[in-house]
Design a protein around this motif. Structure first.
Motif: not given
Length: 224
Positions: A207-214, A74-82, A85-90
């Protein structure tokens, strides 16, 4: 962002922390770079680069590790993936991960680092949580403060450790090549995960799923 540069002298005594040999750590790195090799390329002083990268004002090889897989990723890959606001997956842009891998490592020796874990630790170097929580727009300033702390903890400080901004339950660290034994890291046994392969992408999405990202889906060609 603080409106002041580092002071002339340390306001307190920096907290020393020992990272014991054998500690498991995880590194997300460019796939072409060996897992334990330091990044030798200084960041441009006022532009791109990470929180505590070297710059032309203080050149040193550096590498970042997480003490858990989630923190490292998350520190490397989610740094610039905000979140939008709609609750969707990043959606993580493919360019952000396709040429990266995660390696399973452990410390090959005890390492003595500056702890930036607590408010008291940060106050000892004249700072607060801004230093370890600032977003990338402030990284030119965090790098300047990092150089200042490095210079004033020479020669003993082999890196810094602080709470992960994006996984607060875990820690991350930066290590300095010019002050570390050779090698400071060694493979922990499991092979690296190449995010550019289908298997690696599936692993990353787990790994990303719990962070609401894919990972963003591959673009599909359209006929004419």
């Amino acid at each position: 962002m603080p409106k002041y540069p580092p002071p002339d002298v340390l306001p307190g005594t920096p907290t020393r922390a020992t990272l014991p040999a054998g500690t498991a750590v995880y590194r997300v790195h460019a796939t072409h770079r060996a897992a334990a090799v330091f990044n030798p390329h200084p960041a441009r002083t006022f532009y791109d680069g990470g929180r505590f990268d070297s710059t032309p004002y203080d050149r040193y090889g550096f590498l970042y590790v997480g003490f858990g897989v989630g923190a490292a990723v998350s520190e490397v890959l989610l740094r610039s993936v905000p979140f939008d606001g709609d609750g969707g997956v990043r959606l993580l842009p493919r360019v952000a991960f396709e040429r990266r891998s995660l390696s399973f490592l452990r410390l090959a020796a005890d390492l003595e680092v500056v702890s930036l874990m607590s408010g008291a630790d940060l106050a000892a170097v004249g700072q607060d949580t801004w230093l370890v929580h600032a977003e990338s727009a402030d990284y030119p300033q965090t790098r300047d403060w990092g150089h200042w702390i490095r210079q004033r903890t020479k020669p003993w400080s082999q890196g810094f450790v602080w709470p992960s901004k994006r996984e607060p339950a875990d820690r991350v660290a930066v290590l300095f090549e010019d002050r570390c034994p050779v090698p400071p890291l060694e493979p922990a046994g499991a092979p690296p995960v190449d995010f550019g392969t289908p298997e690696g992408e599936r692993w990353l999405n787990g790994v990303l799923a719990p962070y609401l990202a894919q990972a963003a889906p591959r673009a599909t060609g359209r006929g004419i």
